[in-house]
Design a protein around this motif. Structure first.
Motif, short mmCIF file in Angstrom:
data_model
loop_
_atom_site.label_atom_id
_atom_site.label_comp_id
_atom_site.label_asym_id
_atom_site.label_seq_id
_atom_site.Cartn_x
_atom_site.Cartn_y
_atom_site.Cartn_z
N VAL A 96 13.19 42.90 -26.83
CA VAL A 96 14.57 42.28 -26.67
C VAL A 96 14.56 41.30 -25.44
O VAL A 96 15.36 40.19 -25.35
CB VAL A 96 15.32 43.52 -26.16
CG1 VAL A 96 16.93 43.21 -25.64
CG2 VAL A 96 15.69 44.62 -27.12
N SER A 97 13.58 41.48 -24.37
CA SER A 97 13.51 40.61 -23.29
C SER A 97 12.90 39.07 -23.87
O SER A 97 13.60 38.12 -23.46
CB SER A 97 12.58 41.10 -22.33
OG SER A 97 12.99 42.24 -21.68
N SER A 98 12.26 39.20 -24.92
CA SER A 98 11.43 37.97 -25.53
C SER A 98 12.83 37.30 -26.15
O SER A 98 12.68 36.07 -26.22
CB SER A 98 10.48 38.35 -26.35
OG SER A 98 11.12 38.84 -27.48
N LEU A 99 13.73 37.77 -26.63
CA LEU A 99 14.75 37.11 -27.26
C LEU A 99 15.85 36.68 -26.45
O LEU A 99 16.79 35.84 -26.66
CB LEU A 99 15.45 38.19 -28.22
CG LEU A 99 14.81 38.77 -29.32
CD1 LEU A 99 15.58 39.70 -30.08
CD2 LEU A 99 14.24 37.84 -30.27
N MET A 100 15.93 37.01 -25.07
CA MET A 100 16.90 36.50 -23.83
C MET A 100 16.46 34.91 -23.61
O MET A 100 15.21 34.70 -23.63
CB MET A 100 16.86 37.47 -22.98
CG MET A 100 17.20 38.96 -23.09
SD MET A 100 19.11 38.75 -23.73
CE MET A 100 19.15 39.20 -25.14
N PRO A 101 17.42 34.28 -23.05
CA PRO A 101 16.98 32.86 -22.44
C PRO A 101 15.91 33.05 -21.30
O PRO A 101 16.16 34.20 -20.56
CB PRO A 101 18.44 32.39 -22.26
CG PRO A 101 19.20 33.48 -22.03
CD PRO A 101 18.63 34.61 -22.92
N GLU A 102 15.20 32.22 -21.11
CA GLU A 102 14.21 32.25 -20.04
C GLU A 102 14.98 32.25 -18.54
O GLU A 102 14.87 32.99 -17.77
CB GLU A 102 13.29 31.14 -20.02
CG GLU A 102 12.48 30.82 -21.16
CD GLU A 102 11.55 29.81 -21.01
OE1 GLU A 102 11.67 28.95 -20.13
OE2 GLU A 102 10.59 29.48 -21.83
N LYS A 103 16.06 31.20 -18.41
CA LYS A 103 17.01 31.54 -17.34
C LYS A 103 17.90 32.67 -17.43
O LYS A 103 19.00 32.22 -18.02
CB LYS A 103 17.79 30.13 -17.13
CG LYS A 103 18.70 29.78 -15.79
CD LYS A 103 19.08 28.64 -15.65
CE LYS A 103 19.91 28.51 -14.39
NZ LYS A 103 20.61 27.29 -14.15
#
Length: 356
Positions: free
Chosen positions: A188-195
């Protein structure tokens, strides 16, 4: 002038890329929940149960048990509890509900006799016309209840199939949510934007609060229902299991639930004992349970989990309960806390703007 105000407001709250992405994610989340909540019900149930069991898994991990062993032990407790509910509690509650339905006409007749006596004693407060109208409506509601039970029994086959699917899917989902927790979070974290400073800030504030709330509310339901059942059995009140279940789940709706459930408790105690010392004892014990729940148990369980005004809690229950039914009521306070966390975090992106 109006366009300038709107532009200034948009610049303050939505000039940052992360704010726009976060707004899109929140809108997407609520749209999915509103339109697909029925299809996602097994997933939501599994998520709640996994949150509860994660506390057990974490406690056993602190005792130096391997995570897989801790997951298996916690999952075994869950399966045992599920079997007890399916093969003992639910059949007992259903039997008591049917028995209460059969006795309702007699209760209505007894109430009619009592009201007639009250009308004869105090004709200035009760008229015969109002009594006739009241019991005509009560008889109609009883017929509707009987028709609902018949319809429920006739439609039990497709409902049974749906419940069987849930009973298969939910344990499987719970097990893999516990077993692969870190992998799922990483995905799920990998799908979130970097910022994602805003998302991280809101998540840190909500993670502990939601976990504490779900765990605390489940403990509260269990304690209140158990104490109510033991008290009603000790007092000899009929339908103790059914009433205890209603009282336990009433804590999901703060303030309103306790007031609503008081009605069936008082009516069943009144019809069983009449206006007597036994009736007064039942109501006194019930009042003590509610007082201890509100003044002792809730502060102990939720001292750090919920910091909302009572008006905000009632409004959240009405709105989310109207949207999503039972699960909306269950998650009303966490969702209200989420909105509060977002509102608190959002202005910090651009600092204080005194121009508006």
């Amino acid at each position: 002038m109006f366009r300038a105000i709107v532009n200034k407001w948009m610049q303050r709250y939505f000039s940052d890329e992360e704010a726009i992405i976060f707004t899109f994610l929140m809108v997407l989340f609520f749209v999915v929940i509103i339109f697909f909540s029925r299809m996602l019900a097994p997933f939501l149930v599994s998520l709640v149960i996994a949150f509860l069991l994660q506390s057990v898994v974490s406690a056993m991990e602190r005792l130096r048990l391997p995570r897989m062993v801790a997951v298996i032990v916690a999952f075994s407790f869950f399966l045992g509890f599920l079997m007890a509910v399916l093969f003992w509690l639910l059949p007992l509650i259903w039997q008591q509900l049917l028995s209460l339905t059969r006795e309702l006409p007699g209760m209505v007749r007894a109430a009619q006799v009592w009201f007639v006596e009250m009308q004869a004693a105090y004709p200035q407060f009760l008229s015969q016309q109002h009594l006739d109208q009241l019991f005509t409506e009560a008889s109609g509601e009883l017929r509707k209840l009987g028709q609902w039970l018949v319809g429920l029994s006739l439609s039990s086959i497709p409902s049974l199939v749906a419940w069987l699917i849930y009973l298969i899917l939910v344990p499987i989902l719970v097990f893999f949510m516990l077993k692969d927790k870190q992998k799922l979070i990483a995905y799920v974290s990998s799908l979130m934007p970097e910022k994602r400073s805003l998302i991280s800030r809101v998540w840190r504030e909500m993670d502990e609060q939601i976990t504490n709330y779900i765990r605390g509310k489940s403990i509260e339901i269990f304690i209140v229902a158990s104490v109510t059942w033991a008290s009603f059995v000790w007092l000899g009140l009929g339908y103790a299991e059914l009433l205890a279940l209603l009282v336990g789940f009433s804590v999901l709706v703060p303030y309103i639930g306790a007031a609503v459930v008081t009605i069936p408790v008082a009516l069943i105690a009144l019809f069983q004992f009449g206006i007597s010392s036994d009736f007064l004892w039942v109501m006194a014990v019930y009042g003590i349970i509610q007082a201890l729940d509100g003044n002792v148990l809730v502060p102990l369980l939720f001292s750090e989990a919920v910091n909302l005004h009572p008006v905000s809690i009632i409004l959240a229950v009405l709105v989310f309960g109207g949207l999503w039914g039972f699960w909306g009521v269950f998650f009303a306070i966490p969702l209200a806390t989420l909105l509060k966390a977002i509102f608190n975090a959002w202005p910090k992106l651009h600092g204080d703007d005194r121009g508006l």
